[in-house]
Design a protein around this motif. Structure first.
Motif, mmCIF file in Angstrom:
data_model
loop_
_atom_site.group_PDB
_atom_site.id
_atom_site.type_symbol
_atom_site.label_atom_id
_atom_site.label_comp_id
_atom_site.label_asym_id
_atom_site.label_seq_id
_atom_site.Cartn_x
_atom_site.Cartn_y
_atom_site.Cartn_z
ATOM 1 N N ASN A 292 0.811 -1.221 0.000
ATOM 2 C CA ASN A 292 0.000 0.000 0.000
ATOM 3 C C ASN A 292 0.846 1.274 0.000
ATOM 4 N N GLN A 293 2.015 1.220 0.610
ATOM 5 C CA GLN A 293 2.895 2.390 0.630
ATOM 6 C C GLN A 293 3.448 2.666 -0.768
ATOM 7 N N ALA A 294 3.831 1.621 -1.477
ATOM 8 C CA ALA A 294 4.316 1.785 -2.851
ATOM 9 C C ALA A 294 3.195 2.289 -3.760
ATOM 10 N N ILE A 295 1.999 1.752 -3.581
ATOM 11 C CA ILE A 295 0.849 2.210 -4.367
ATOM 12 C C ILE A 295 0.569 3.681 -4.080
ATOM 13 N N ALA A 296 0.703 4.103 -2.822
ATOM 14 C CA ALA A 296 0.474 5.502 -2.454
ATOM 15 C C ALA A 296 1.447 6.425 -3.185
ATOM 16 N N MET A 297 2.705 6.030 -3.282
ATOM 17 C CA MET A 297 3.695 6.868 -3.970
ATOM 18 C C MET A 297 3.392 6.965 -5.463
ATOM 19 N N ILE A 298 3.124 5.836 -6.088
ATOM 20 C CA ILE A 298 2.797 5.839 -7.519
ATOM 21 C C ILE A 298 1.528 6.654 -7.761
ATOM 22 N N SER A 299 0.504 6.450 -6.952
ATOM 23 C CA SER A 299 -0.765 7.159 -7.122
ATOM 24 C C SER A 299 -0.600 8.667 -6.955
ATOM 25 N N TYR A 300 0.175 9.056 -5.949
ATOM 26 C CA TYR A 300 0.380 10.478 -5.696
ATOM 27 C C TYR A 300 1.015 11.157 -6.907
ATOM 28 N N TYR A 301 2.117 10.613 -7.392
ATOM 29 C CA TYR A 301 2.799 11.262 -8.509
ATOM 30 C C TYR A 301 2.042 11.112 -9.824
ATOM 31 N N ALA A 302 1.217 10.069 -9.964
ATOM 32 C CA ALA A 302 0.408 9.916 -11.169
ATOM 33 C C ALA A 302 -0.667 10.994 -11.255
ATOM 34 N N SER A 303 -1.134 11.483 -10.097
ATOM 35 C CA SER A 303 -2.196 12.488 -10.093
ATOM 36 C C SER A 303 -1.689 13.899 -9.800
ATOM 37 N N SER A 304 -0.416 14.054 -9.510
ATOM 38 C CA SER A 304 0.149 15.349 -9.148
ATOM 39 C C SER A 304 0.617 16.110 -10.389
ATOM 40 N N SER A 305 0.506 17.426 -10.320
ATOM 41 C CA SER A 305 1.040 18.248 -11.407
ATOM 42 C C SER A 305 2.550 18.412 -11.274
ATOM 43 N N GLU A 306 3.086 18.098 -10.092
ATOM 44 C CA GLU A 306 4.526 18.160 -9.844
ATOM 45 C C GLU A 306 5.117 16.764 -9.944
ATOM 46 N N PRO A 307 6.089 16.551 -10.833
ATOM 47 C CA PRO A 307 6.689 15.215 -10.940
ATOM 48 C C PRO A 307 7.627 14.931 -9.777
ATOM 49 N N ALA A 308 7.903 13.665 -9.561
ATOM 50 C CA ALA A 308 8.922 13.276 -8.583
ATOM 51 C C ALA A 308 10.258 13.799 -9.094
ATOM 52 N N GLN A 309 11.044 14.369 -8.169
ATOM 53 C CA GLN A 309 12.327 14.933 -8.573
ATOM 54 C C GLN A 309 13.413 14.620 -7.546
ATOM 55 N N VAL A 310 14.617 14.459 -8.058
ATOM 56 C CA VAL A 310 15.815 14.348 -7.236
ATOM 57 C C VAL A 310 16.842 15.283 -7.856
ATOM 58 N N ARG A 311 17.321 16.228 -7.075
ATOM 59 C CA ARG A 311 18.288 17.236 -7.537
ATOM 60 C C ARG A 311 17.830 17.954 -8.798
ATOM 61 N N GLY A 312 16.522 18.221 -8.860
ATOM 62 C CA GLY A 312 15.979 18.972 -9.984
ATOM 63 C C GLY A 312 15.700 18.160 -11.232
ATOM 64 N N LYS A 313 16.000 16.878 -11.211
ATOM 65 C CA LYS A 313 15.720 16.017 -12.365
ATOM 66 C C LYS A 313 14.413 15.275 -12.144
ATOM 67 N N THR A 314 13.589 15.226 -13.177
ATOM 68 C CA THR A 314 12.356 14.449 -13.108
ATOM 69 C C THR A 314 12.696 12.969 -13.066
ATOM 70 N N VAL A 315 12.125 12.290 -12.084
ATOM 71 C CA VAL A 315 12.366 10.862 -11.885
ATOM 72 C C VAL A 315 11.154 10.095 -12.404
ATOM 73 N N TYR A 316 11.403 9.051 -13.151
ATOM 74 C CA TYR A 316 10.330 8.232 -13.703
ATOM 75 C C TYR A 316 10.147 7.009 -12.824
ATOM 76 N N LEU A 317 8.888 6.748 -12.458
ATOM 77 C CA LEU A 317 8.547 5.682 -11.508
ATOM 78 C C LEU A 317 7.727 4.594 -12.181
ATOM 79 N N GLN A 318 7.938 3.380 -11.721
ATOM 80 C CA GLN A 318 7.077 2.273 -12.127
ATOM 81 C C GLN A 318 7.197 1.173 -11.088
#
Length: 143
Positions: A66-92
């Motif tokens: 459920n924690q992994a699903i929460a992270m994927i769901s959050y970034y799938a619906s967010s206008s802000e992408p996941a980022q590390v040091r300013g780079k967009t991170v792609y999740l799956q």
């Protein structure tokens, strides 16, 4: 500042897993950065950094699905992408159900040889002599 890319941020072809695969990370991304990225969604229990041919991929393992699903769901619906040091991170979701590291802390103890040398001539014993004695000792134990 985020980097622009034409890649989709998510690949939802894998069934959900408590292990997430991240790509497009900055080179030499640290475990601490991965834990910080996952921390808002749950307890990160394991990471594996700097994998892939360009060392820009990683895995994050959560305590439960459920924690992994929460992270994927959050970034799938967010206008802000996941980022590390300013780079967009792609999740799956990963096809792994857990991260398996080649060496564990339990294995590390088996790789240590503790030697005590006593006497006046102890300073004359070189690392080569110790290595040879260790190798011969192991081969005689196997016989």
């Amino acid at each position: 500042m985020s980097s622009v890319s034409t890649q989709p941020q998510f690949r939802l072809t894998q069934p959900p897993s408590k292990v997430l695969h991240l790509r497009n990370l900055p080179w030499e991304c640290t475990e601490e950065e991965l834990v910080e990225l996952g921390k808002p969604f749950g307890n990160v229990v394991n990471t594996k950094c700097n994998v892939g041919p360009n060392r820009n991929q990683a895995f994050i393992e959560f305590v439960d699905l459920n924690q992994a699903i929460a992270m994927i769901s959050y970034y799938a619906s967010s206008s802000e992408p996941a980022q590390v040091r300013g780079k967009t991170v792609y999740l799956q979701y990963s096809n792994r159900q857990e991260i398996v590291n080649n060496k564990t802390t339990a294995d590390a103890g088996g790789n240590v040889l503790l030697v005590t040398i006593e006497g006046a001539d102890a300073r004359l014993v070189s690392i080569d002599v110790l290595h040879l004695a260790h190798v011969k000792g192991i081969s005689s134990m196997a016989a």
